[in-house]
Write a protein that holds these residues in place. Structure first.
Motif, PDB file in Angstrom:
ATOM      1  N   GLY A 219     -24.271-126.343  43.306  1.00  0.00           N
ATOM      2  CA  GLY A 219     -23.718-125.004  43.113  1.00  0.00           C
ATOM      3  C   GLY A 219     -23.873-124.095  44.313  1.00  0.00           C
ATOM      4  O   GLY A 219     -23.717-122.868  44.199  1.00  0.00           O
ATOM      5  N   ASP A 220     -24.160-124.670  45.482  1.00  0.00           N
ATOM      6  CA  ASP A 220     -24.396-123.899  46.698  1.00  0.00           C
ATOM      7  C   ASP A 220     -23.107-123.215  47.158  1.00  0.00           C
ATOM      8  O   ASP A 220     -22.123-123.872  47.502  1.00  0.00           O
ATOM      9  N   LEU A 221     -23.106-121.884  47.192  1.00  0.00           N
ATOM     10  CA  LEU A 221     -21.940-121.125  47.653  1.00  0.00           C
ATOM     11  C   LEU A 221     -21.970-120.856  49.151  1.00  0.00           C
ATOM     12  O   LEU A 221     -20.947-120.486  49.725  1.00  0.00           O
ATOM     13  N   SER A 222     -23.127-121.048  49.773  1.00  0.00           N
ATOM     14  CA  SER A 222     -23.243-120.719  51.198  1.00  0.00           C
ATOM     15  C   SER A 222     -22.413-121.649  52.075  1.00  0.00           C
ATOM     16  O   SER A 222     -22.109-121.304  53.224  1.00  0.00           O
ATOM     17  N   VAL A 223     -22.027-122.825  51.548  1.00  0.00           N
ATOM     18  CA  VAL A 223     -21.238-123.769  52.345  1.00  0.00           C
ATOM     19  C   VAL A 223     -19.741-123.486  52.239  1.00  0.00           C
ATOM     20  O   VAL A 223     -18.944-124.113  52.939  1.00  0.00           O
ATOM     21  N   MET A 224     -19.358-122.533  51.401  1.00  0.00           N
ATOM     22  CA  MET A 224     -17.943-122.258  51.196  1.00  0.00           C
ATOM     23  C   MET A 224     -17.368-121.437  52.357  1.00  0.00           C
ATOM     24  O   MET A 224     -18.085-120.668  53.000  1.00  0.00           O
ATOM     25  N   PRO A 225     -16.058-121.601  52.628  1.00  0.00           N
ATOM     26  CA  PRO A 225     -15.430-120.939  53.782  1.00  0.00           C
ATOM     27  C   PRO A 225     -15.104-119.472  53.513  1.00  0.00           C
ATOM     28  O   PRO A 225     -13.943-119.054  53.484  1.00  0.00           O
TER      29      PRO A 225
ATOM     30  N   ASN B 263      -9.921-118.011  42.730  1.00  0.00           N
ATOM     31  CA  ASN B 263     -11.070-118.798  43.188  1.00  0.00           C
ATOM     32  C   ASN B 263     -10.912-119.200  44.643  1.00  0.00           C
ATOM     33  O   ASN B 263      -9.806-119.524  45.093  1.00  0.00           O
ATOM     34  N   LEU B 264     -12.023-119.191  45.367  1.00  0.00           N
ATOM     35  CA  LEU B 264     -12.105-119.751  46.700  1.00  0.00           C
ATOM     36  C   LEU B 264     -12.328-121.255  46.576  1.00  0.00           C
ATOM     37  O   LEU B 264     -13.207-121.696  45.822  1.00  0.00           O
ATOM     38  N   VAL B 265     -11.548-122.043  47.311  1.00  0.00           N
ATOM     39  CA  VAL B 265     -11.592-123.500  47.183  1.00  0.00           C
ATOM     40  C   VAL B 265     -11.710-124.126  48.571  1.00  0.00           C
ATOM     41  O   VAL B 265     -10.990-123.742  49.493  1.00  0.00           O
ATOM     42  N   SER B 266     -12.601-125.097  48.709  1.00  0.00           N
ATOM     43  CA  SER B 266     -12.691-125.842  49.959  1.00  0.00           C
ATOM     44  C   SER B 266     -11.484-126.765  50.098  1.00  0.00           C
ATOM     45  O   SER B 266     -10.773-127.041  49.124  1.00  0.00           O
ATOM     46  N   LEU B 267     -11.266-127.264  51.295  1.00  0.00           N
ATOM     47  CA  LEU B 267     -10.116-128.129  51.545  1.00  0.00           C
ATOM     48  C   LEU B 267     -10.184-129.403  50.714  1.00  0.00           C
ATOM     49  O   LEU B 267      -9.147-129.985  50.381  1.00  0.00           O
ATOM     50  N   ASP B 268     -11.397-129.827  50.346  1.00  0.00           N
ATOM     51  CA  ASP B 268     -11.530-131.029  49.516  1.00  0.00           C
ATOM     52  C   ASP B 268     -11.677-130.701  48.028  1.00  0.00           C
ATOM     53  O   ASP B 268     -12.088-131.549  47.238  1.00  0.00           O
ATOM     54  N   GLY B 269     -11.348-129.467  47.643  1.00  0.00           N
ATOM     55  CA  GLY B 269     -11.162-129.160  46.238  1.00  0.00           C
ATOM     56  C   GLY B 269     -12.356-128.666  45.443  1.00  0.00           C
ATOM     57  O   GLY B 269     -12.370-128.764  44.218  1.00  0.00           O
ATOM     58  N   TYR B 270     -13.363-128.099  46.131  1.00  0.00           N
ATOM     59  CA  TYR B 270     -14.553-127.620  45.434  1.00  0.00           C
ATOM     60  C   TYR B 270     -14.660-126.100  45.486  1.00  0.00           C
ATOM     61  O   TYR B 270     -14.276-125.466  46.477  1.00  0.00           O
ATOM     62  N   VAL B 271     -15.212-125.510  44.418  1.00  0.00           N
ATOM     63  CA  VAL B 271     -15.447-124.066  44.383  1.00  0.00           C
ATOM     64  C   VAL B 271     -16.910-123.729  44.680  1.00  0.00           C
ATOM     65  O   VAL B 271     -17.269-122.561  44.810  1.00  0.00           O
ATOM     66  N   ALA B 272     -17.752-124.739  44.791  1.00  0.00           N
ATOM     67  CA  ALA B 272     -19.140-124.599  45.228  1.00  0.00           C
ATOM     68  C   ALA B 272     -19.592-125.953  45.730  1.00  0.00           C
ATOM     69  O   ALA B 272     -19.072-126.994  45.323  1.00  0.00           O
TER      70      ALA B 272
END
Length: 207
Positions: free
Chosen positions: A21-27, A8-17
Motif C-alpha cells: 500500500g506504499d503511496l510514496s512510489v507513485m508518480p 485515481n492516480l495509476v502507475s504505468l503498470d496499473g497500480y494505485v499503490a
C-alpha cells in the motif's frame, strides 16, 4: 440524477499503490493536486473507504490550519493556495465513508460532515446519493469501494491519471473479476505535468 466520479492516480503498470500500500512510489506531481482540485470544484460529496479516509483526515485538517504542513508547499511555496483550497473543500464537503470498523469518534474533526456506512448498505446509500439534487460525488483512492460500485453499475465516470512509473506490484487499480463497458470521453497531458488524463464514461457493467 448526479454523477459518481472516480479519480485515481495509476502507475504505468496499473497500480494505485505500491507493495504494502506504499503511496510514496507513485508518480505524484503538482498535476495530481491540481486535477483533484478541479474535481472538488465540481463536487459537494466525497465517497471513500476507511483507509483513504484515514489518510485524508490525518493530513488535510493540518494543511487547513497551515498550508506549509504539506511537503509539496515546503518544496514550492507558490503551491500554497492550491493546497489551502483543497483543504478547505475537503473540510466543507459531505464525507461518506464505507466501513464496518470506523465509528463517529474516528471522524473528528470532520464528525459533523461525515457519515459512516456499513458495507452491506453501500449500494443503497450510493443509489440514494445519486438520486438527490446536488453536485458530483467524487471518489479519491478507495479502489475496493469503487470496484464494487463499478461492478454494481453505480459509477458514472472513471478518471485515471496515468503517470510514468513502474511500481512492480501492490494494489491494482482494477480487481480481478471487475468488468464494465467504458467509453473514452477525454484524453490529455496535464499542463506542466508528466501525468496523462484518461476519462471514461461508464455505459454499464458487462453482462
Amino acid at each position: 440524477m448526479r454523477k459518481v466520479v472516480v479519480t485515481n492516480l495509476v502507475s504505468l503498470d496499473g497500480y494505485v499503490a505500491g507493495p504494502g500500500g506504499d503511496l510514496s512510489v507513485m508518480p505524484i506531481d503538482h498535476g495530481f493536486d491540481q486535477y483533484n482540485l478541479e474535481r472538488l470544484r465540481t463536487a459537494d460529496t466525497i465517497l471513500m473507504g476507511a483507509r483513504s479516509f484515514g489518510g485524508m483526515i490525518g493530513y488535510w485538517p493540518h494543511v487547513l490550519e497551515d498550508p506549509s504542513f504539506s511537503p509539496a508547499v515546503q518544496m514550492d511555496p507558490s503551491t500554497a493556495p492550491i493546497h489551502a483550497e483543497i483543504a478547505t473543500r475537503n473540510h466543507e464537503a459531505r464525507k461518506v465513508v464505507v466501513s464496518d470498523s470506523l465509528t463517529p469518534a474516528h471522524a473528528e474533526p470532520w464528525a459533523d460532515s461525515t457519515t459512516i456506512v456499513p458495507r452491506a448498505e453501500a449500494h443503497d446509500t450510493v443509489r440514494q446519493l445519486r438520486a438527490e439534487d446536488g453536485a458530483d460525488i467524487v471518489v479519491f483512492g478507495s479502489p475496493t469501494v469503487w470496484n464494487d460500485l463499478l461492478q454494481a453499475g453505480l459509477v458514472d465516470e472513471v478518471h485515471l491519471l496515468v503517470g510514468p512509473a513502474m511500481v512492480g506490484g501492490g494494489v491494482a487499480a482494477f480487481r480481478d473479476g471487475t468488468t464494465a463497458r467504458l467509453r473514452l470521453t477525454d484524453h490529455r497531458r496535464l499542463d506542466g505535468s508528466d501525468l496523462v488524463l484518461l476519462s471514461y464514461a461508464v455505459d454499464g457493467p458487462e453482462e
